[in-house]
Design a protein around this motif. Structure first.
Motif, PDB file in Angstrom:
ATOM      1  N   LYS A  96      36.457  38.279  40.403  1.00  0.00           N
ATOM      2  CA  LYS A  96      37.612  37.394  40.267  1.00  0.00           C
ATOM      3  C   LYS A  96      38.775  37.877  41.125  1.00  0.00           C
ATOM      4  CE  LYS A  96      36.264  35.698  35.801  1.00  0.00           C
ATOM      5  NZ  LYS A  96      36.433  35.683  34.367  1.00  0.00           N
ATOM      6  N   GLN A  97      38.899  39.183  41.308  1.00  0.00           N
ATOM      7  CA  GLN A  97      39.882  39.738  42.227  1.00  0.00           C
ATOM      8  C   GLN A  97      39.210  39.876  43.600  1.00  0.00           C
ATOM      9  OE1 GLN A  97      39.503  41.408  39.124  1.00  0.00           O
ATOM     10  NE2 GLN A  97      41.242  40.310  38.283  1.00  0.00           N
ATOM     11  N   PRO A  98      39.941  39.659  44.684  1.00  0.00           N
ATOM     12  CA  PRO A  98      39.323  39.665  46.013  1.00  0.00           C
ATOM     13  C   PRO A  98      38.743  41.021  46.434  1.00  0.00           C
ATOM     14  CG  PRO A  98      41.715  39.467  46.179  1.00  0.00           C
ATOM     15  CD  PRO A  98      41.369  39.362  44.732  1.00  0.00           C
ATOM     16  N   ASP A  99      39.205  42.102  45.862  1.00  0.00           N
ATOM     17  CA  ASP A  99      38.715  43.425  46.257  1.00  0.00           C
ATOM     18  C   ASP A  99      37.715  44.001  45.257  1.00  0.00           C
ATOM     19  OD1 ASP A  99      40.130  43.460  48.629  1.00  0.00           O
ATOM     20  OD2 ASP A  99      41.913  44.313  47.697  1.00  0.00           O
ATOM     21  N   THR A 100      37.043  43.140  44.512  1.00  0.00           N
ATOM     22  CA  THR A 100      36.006  43.555  43.567  1.00  0.00           C
ATOM     23  C   THR A 100      34.744  42.757  43.866  1.00  0.00           C
ATOM     24  OG1 THR A 100      37.672  43.977  41.867  1.00  0.00           O
ATOM     25  CG2 THR A 100      35.411  43.769  41.120  1.00  0.00           C
ATOM     26  N   ALA A 101      33.604  43.409  43.784  1.00  0.00           N
ATOM     27  CA  ALA A 101      32.325  42.731  44.002  1.00  0.00           C
ATOM     28  C   ALA A 101      31.259  43.393  43.135  1.00  0.00           C
ATOM     29  CB  ALA A 101      31.930  42.779  45.470  1.00  0.00           C
ATOM     30  N   PHE A 102      30.164  42.679  42.945  1.00  0.00           N
ATOM     31  CA  PHE A 102      29.052  43.159  42.127  1.00  0.00           C
ATOM     32  C   PHE A 102      27.758  43.006  42.905  1.00  0.00           C
ATOM     33  CE2 PHE A 102      32.414  41.567  39.464  1.00  0.00           C
ATOM     34  CZ  PHE A 102      32.613  42.614  38.588  1.00  0.00           C
ATOM     35  N   VAL A 103      26.906  44.015  42.805  1.00  0.00           N
ATOM     36  CA  VAL A 103      25.600  43.978  43.457  1.00  0.00           C
ATOM     37  C   VAL A 103      24.555  44.270  42.394  1.00  0.00           C
ATOM     38  CG1 VAL A 103      24.110  44.978  45.234  1.00  0.00           C
ATOM     39  CG2 VAL A 103      26.568  44.760  45.659  1.00  0.00           C
ATOM     40  N   GLU A 104      23.572  43.367  42.310  1.00  0.00           N
ATOM     41  CA  GLU A 104      22.456  43.563  41.392  1.00  0.00           C
ATOM     42  C   GLU A 104      21.241  43.938  42.233  1.00  0.00           C
ATOM     43  OE1 GLU A 104      20.265  41.219  37.741  1.00  0.00           O
ATOM     44  OE2 GLU A 104      22.143  40.454  38.562  1.00  0.00           O
ATOM     45  N   PHE A 105      20.538  45.004  41.838  1.00  0.00           N
ATOM     46  CA  PHE A 105      19.449  45.510  42.671  1.00  0.00           C
ATOM     47  C   PHE A 105      18.380  46.196  41.828  1.00  0.00           C
ATOM     48  CE2 PHE A 105      22.412  48.942  42.096  1.00  0.00           C
ATOM     49  CZ  PHE A 105      21.615  50.066  41.909  1.00  0.00           C
ATOM     50  N   SER A 106      17.241  46.414  42.468  1.00  0.00           N
ATOM     51  CA  SER A 106      16.160  47.238  41.923  1.00  0.00           C
ATOM     52  C   SER A 106      15.832  48.286  42.976  1.00  0.00           C
ATOM     53  CB  SER A 106      14.908  46.404  41.625  1.00  0.00           C
ATOM     54  OG  SER A 106      15.178  45.427  40.652  1.00  0.00           O
ATOM     55  N   PHE A 124      31.758  47.328  42.569  1.00  0.00           N
ATOM     56  CA  PHE A 124      32.318  47.964  43.756  1.00  0.00           C
ATOM     57  C   PHE A 124      33.742  47.465  43.924  1.00  0.00           C
ATOM     58  CE2 PHE A 124      27.804  47.987  44.217  1.00  0.00           C
ATOM     59  CZ  PHE A 124      27.501  49.151  44.891  1.00  0.00           C
ATOM     60  N   ARG A 125      34.603  48.333  44.444  1.00  0.00           N
ATOM     61  CA  ARG A 125      35.992  47.947  44.723  1.00  0.00           C
ATOM     62  C   ARG A 125      36.343  48.344  46.144  1.00  0.00           C
ATOM     63  NH1 ARG A 125      38.925  48.679  39.142  1.00  0.00           N
ATOM     64  NH2 ARG A 125      37.812  46.981  38.143  1.00  0.00           N
ATOM     65  N   ARG A 126      37.197  47.526  46.750  1.00  0.00           N
ATOM     66  CA  ARG A 126      37.710  47.857  48.082  1.00  0.00           C
ATOM     67  C   ARG A 126      39.086  48.470  47.886  1.00  0.00           C
ATOM     68  NH1 ARG A 126      36.900  43.266  51.950  1.00  0.00           N
ATOM     69  NH2 ARG A 126      38.191  42.236  50.408  1.00  0.00           N
ATOM     70  N   ILE A 127      39.196  49.748  48.269  1.00  0.00           N
ATOM     71  CA  ILE A 127      40.441  50.496  48.118  1.00  0.00           C
ATOM     72  C   ILE A 127      40.859  50.962  49.509  1.00  0.00           C
ATOM     73  CG2 ILE A 127      41.526  52.517  47.067  1.00  0.00           C
ATOM     74  CD1 ILE A 127      39.320  52.266  44.834  1.00  0.00           C
ATOM     75  N   ASP A 128      42.060  50.592  49.903  1.00  0.00           N
ATOM     76  CA  ASP A 128      42.571  50.930  51.238  1.00  0.00           C
ATOM     77  C   ASP A 128      41.591  50.515  52.338  1.00  0.00           C
ATOM     78  OD1 ASP A 128      44.873  52.041  50.085  1.00  0.00           O
ATOM     79  OD2 ASP A 128      43.911  54.010  49.887  1.00  0.00           O
ATOM     80  N   GLY A 129      40.980  49.332  52.172  1.00  0.00           N
ATOM     81  CA  GLY A 129      40.076  48.794  53.184  1.00  0.00           C
ATOM     82  C   GLY A 129      38.669  49.351  53.159  1.00  0.00           C
ATOM     83  N   GLN A 130      38.354  50.238  52.207  1.00  0.00           N
ATOM     84  CA  GLN A 130      37.027  50.864  52.131  1.00  0.00           C
ATOM     85  C   GLN A 130      36.356  50.481  50.814  1.00  0.00           C
ATOM     86  OE1 GLN A 130      35.898  53.509  54.362  1.00  0.00           O
ATOM     87  NE2 GLN A 130      37.688  53.401  55.659  1.00  0.00           N
ATOM     88  N   TRP A 131      35.118  50.007  50.893  1.00  0.00           N
ATOM     89  CA  TRP A 131      34.360  49.726  49.671  1.00  0.00           C
ATOM     90  C   TRP A 131      33.909  51.037  49.047  1.00  0.00           C
ATOM     91  CZ3 TRP A 131      34.353  45.355  47.120  1.00  0.00           C
ATOM     92  CH2 TRP A 131      34.634  44.174  47.799  1.00  0.00           C
ATOM     93  N   ILE A 132      33.939  51.078  47.705  1.00  0.00           N
ATOM     94  CA  ILE A 132      33.511  52.268  46.965  1.00  0.00           C
ATOM     95  C   ILE A 132      32.780  51.825  45.699  1.00  0.00           C
ATOM     96  CG2 ILE A 132      35.690  52.543  45.698  1.00  0.00           C
ATOM     97  CD1 ILE A 132      35.274  55.641  46.292  1.00  0.00           C
ATOM     98  N   PHE A 133      31.741  52.556  45.339  1.00  0.00           N
ATOM     99  CA  PHE A 133      30.980  52.284  44.117  1.00  0.00           C
ATOM    100  C   PHE A 133      31.790  52.810  42.942  1.00  0.00           C
ATOM    101  CE2 PHE A 133      27.567  54.307  41.323  1.00  0.00           C
ATOM    102  CZ  PHE A 133      27.376  53.176  40.555  1.00  0.00           C
ATOM    103  N   THR A 134      32.112  51.933  41.994  1.00  0.00           N
ATOM    104  CA  THR A 134      32.944  52.364  40.877  1.00  0.00           C
ATOM    105  C   THR A 134      32.149  52.674  39.622  1.00  0.00           C
ATOM    106  OG1 THR A 134      33.425  50.054  40.350  1.00  0.00           O
ATOM    107  CG2 THR A 134      35.049  51.242  41.653  1.00  0.00           C
ATOM    108  N   ARG A 135      31.202  51.795  39.270  1.00  0.00           N
ATOM    109  CA  ARG A 135      30.453  52.059  38.029  1.00  0.00           C
ATOM    110  C   ARG A 135      29.299  51.081  37.884  1.00  0.00           C
ATOM    111  NH1 ARG A 135      32.822  48.718  33.371  1.00  0.00           N
ATOM    112  NH2 ARG A 135      33.965  47.117  34.494  1.00  0.00           N
ATOM    113  N   PRO A 136      28.280  51.489  37.118  1.00  0.00           N
ATOM    114  CA  PRO A 136      27.242  50.525  36.771  1.00  0.00           C
ATOM    115  C   PRO A 136      27.767  49.604  35.661  1.00  0.00           C
ATOM    116  CG  PRO A 136      26.659  52.713  35.955  1.00  0.00           C
ATOM    117  CD  PRO A 136      27.951  52.834  36.691  1.00  0.00           C
TER     118      PRO A 136
END
Length: 172
Positions: A96-106, A124-136
């Motif tokens: 819902k926020q532009p700098d947040t995304a979700f990836v579903e994978f196996s 995942f969140r984009r912080i200072d222009g860089q994507w980072i894995f935040t949590r499952p």
């Protein structure tokens, strides 16, 4: 007699990328792992993190995981007992926020000669222009969606145009 897969080899310039993108390593995850450029999307970061697991690049994994990214890196010794065999990305969706995304994978692996699969939906969140894995968000397969219950007076799902009670209800 079935044989157990051996796991993916460390990625090499000019060969297929282990992340399953169907691209060459040098055109896919290598520029991200070597920090020539940042991951453009959360999915690209997820794929590069999988490739880092294959390559035993623990520093990259440390630097791209929010809880450890700002902590000093301590070199790990020895190889992981887990051998990764395949990554399948099921979905990549923006939050819902532009700098947040979700990836579903196996992510498929071998450990102690046993095959396994890690199924996860990650944030995942984009912080200072860089994507980072935040949590499952979820570990395990996606919950099964319950079938929609058709009421007696609802239109029949067969498409006849009749009410369900006058069409297929008695046949079920």
């Amino acid at each position: 007699m079935a044989t157990t897969p051996t796991g993916l080899d460390r990625p090499i310039h000019g060969q297929a990328c282990p992340c399953g993108s169907s691209k060459l390593f040098d055109a896919c995850c290598e520029p991200v792992l070597t920090r020539q450029r940042p991951a453009a999307t959360a999915e690209e970061l997820m794929r590069s993190r999988f490739t880092a697991h294959v390559a035993d690049d623990n520093r990259y994994l440390h630097d791209t995981f929010a809880p450890t990214a700002k902590l000093p890196y301590v070199e790990e010794t020895g190889e992981s007992p887990v051998r990764w065999t395949k990554l399948v990305v099921h979905s990549h969706e923006l939050g819902k926020q532009p700098d947040t995304a979700f990836v579903e994978f196996s992510a498929y692996y071998i450990e102690a000669n046993q095959e396994g699969v890690l199924e996860e939906k990650s944030e995942f969140r984009r912080i200072d222009g860089q994507w980072i894995f935040t949590r499952p968000i979820r570990q395990g397969p996606a919950p099964a969606k319950a079938a929609v219950k058709v009421g007696r007076n609802d239109p029949c799902p067969c498409g006849s145009g009749k009410k369900h009670k006058q069409c297929c209800l008695g046949k079920a």
